[in-house]
Motif scaffolding. Structure first.
Motif, short mmCIF file in Angstrom:
data_model
loop_
_atom_site.label_atom_id
_atom_site.label_comp_id
_atom_site.label_asym_id
_atom_site.label_seq_id
_atom_site.Cartn_x
_atom_site.Cartn_y
_atom_site.Cartn_z
N TYR A 125 18.13 20.09 25.44
CA TYR A 125 19.02 19.68 26.53
C TYR A 125 18.52 18.39 27.17
O TYR A 125 19.27 17.41 27.27
CB TYR A 125 19.13 20.78 27.58
CG TYR A 125 19.82 20.33 28.84
CD1 TYR A 125 21.20 20.20 28.89
CD2 TYR A 125 19.08 19.99 29.98
CE1 TYR A 125 21.85 19.76 30.04
CE2 TYR A 125 19.72 19.56 31.14
CZ TYR A 125 21.09 19.44 31.16
OH TYR A 125 21.71 19.00 32.31
N ARG A 154 23.23 11.00 36.31
CA ARG A 154 24.04 11.83 35.41
C ARG A 154 23.35 13.16 35.12
O ARG A 154 23.99 14.22 35.13
CB ARG A 154 24.30 11.05 34.11
CG ARG A 154 25.27 11.72 33.16
CD ARG A 154 25.80 10.71 32.14
NE ARG A 154 24.73 10.04 31.43
CZ ARG A 154 24.19 10.50 30.30
NH1 ARG A 154 24.63 11.63 29.76
NH2 ARG A 154 23.23 9.81 29.69
N LYS A 157 23.55 15.36 38.28
CA LYS A 157 24.89 15.94 38.46
C LYS A 157 25.13 17.09 37.49
O LYS A 157 25.70 18.12 37.86
CB LYS A 157 25.96 14.85 38.26
CG LYS A 157 26.06 13.87 39.42
CD LYS A 157 27.16 12.86 39.16
CE LYS A 157 27.32 11.90 40.33
NZ LYS A 157 28.39 10.88 40.07
N ASP A 158 24.68 16.93 36.26
CA ASP A 158 24.90 17.98 35.27
C ASP A 158 24.09 19.23 35.60
O ASP A 158 24.59 20.35 35.49
CB ASP A 158 24.56 17.48 33.87
CG ASP A 158 25.11 18.40 32.78
OD1 ASP A 158 26.35 18.43 32.62
OD2 ASP A 158 24.31 19.10 32.14
N LYS A 161 25.68 20.98 38.52
CA LYS A 161 26.90 21.66 38.07
C LYS A 161 26.55 23.00 37.42
O LYS A 161 27.32 23.97 37.51
CB LYS A 161 27.66 20.77 37.09
CG LYS A 161 28.99 21.35 36.61
CD LYS A 161 29.70 20.38 35.68
CE LYS A 161 28.95 20.23 34.36
NZ LYS A 161 29.69 19.34 33.41
N ARG A 162 25.38 23.04 36.80
CA ARG A 162 24.92 24.26 36.14
C ARG A 162 24.18 25.20 37.09
O ARG A 162 23.66 26.22 36.65
CB ARG A 162 24.04 23.90 34.95
CG ARG A 162 24.77 23.14 33.85
CD ARG A 162 23.80 22.62 32.80
NE ARG A 162 24.49 21.89 31.75
CZ ARG A 162 25.02 22.43 30.67
NH1 ARG A 162 24.93 23.74 30.50
NH2 ARG A 162 25.63 21.71 29.77
#
Length: 208
Positions: A125, A154, A157-158, A161-162
């Protein structure tokens, strides 16, 4: 701001590590060298979160205590921590006793389990966010020292979001530097070329 300094051993190093011998060891042996081991990656992102608002010196001094307190940063063990563990850790003077950061580390362990189920490993990841050398230079805009980049924004943010916590863009960029996703050793630093060789030899993990 001075970019490099020459140590008593004659080695040229990044200036930020001049303050303490422990900094020098961390700089020479760890910082900027690529990491693909999930335990070490989870440890690094947790410690960067704990460092928020503090000096890295504080974290280095307490790192072994953190490892003992958080079960060696085994994500399955940490994810199973309960309220009693949080109460224990808040009273542990050997670590940073910040309830929010402690709770975030436990939460993030559970989210890390989710990521490994999806990608096969944390390494797969995180390394999927690696910017090319050209992109990294463009994102830094010619500056030697930056706190965030488009890639760290980025990634932050990801992760958020998770469901991850305490993973802002600055924390994510410090993590990217520490794990060797980017090589931010100064070009004249002795470790710059070593980091580049290690990065060139690295077989990047791929999502399953």
């Amino acid at each position: 701001m001075m970019a490099v300094f020459q140590g008593e051993d004659g080695q040229v190093r990044c200036a930020w590590c001049a303050a303490h011998p422990e900094y020098i060891r961390y700089h020479d042996e760890e910082w900027g060298y690529p990491v693909i081991d999930d335990v070490h990656l989870f440890e690094k992102i947790c410690l960067e979160g704990f460092q928020s608002g503090l000096s890295w010196w504080t974290i280095l001094q307490k790192r072994e205590n953190f490892r003992a307190a958080f079960a060696g940063f085994d994500i399955h063990k940490v994810a199973a921590f309960d309220d009693a563990d949080v109460a224990r850790l808040v009273q542990d003077a050997g670590i940073v006793r910040h309830r929010g950061k402690i709770a975030a580390a436990i939460n993030n362990a559970a989210r890390a389990i989710d990521l490994t189920a999806e990608y096969g490993s944390l390494a797969a990841y995180f390394w999927s966010f690696e910017p090319s050398a050209e992109r990294q230079e463009r994102e830094k805009g010619g500056e030697m020292f930056v706190a965030t980049t488009e890639t760290s924004v980025r990634l932050s943010k990801d992760l958020k979001k998770r469901g991850w916590k305490f993973v802002g863009p600055t924390t994510c960029y410090a993590f990217m530097q520490a794990m060797g996703m980017v090589n931010d050793h100064m070009p004249t630093c002795a470790s710059h070329a070593k980091s580049e060789r290690a990065r060139a030899a690295l077989i990047r993990p791929k999502p399953v």
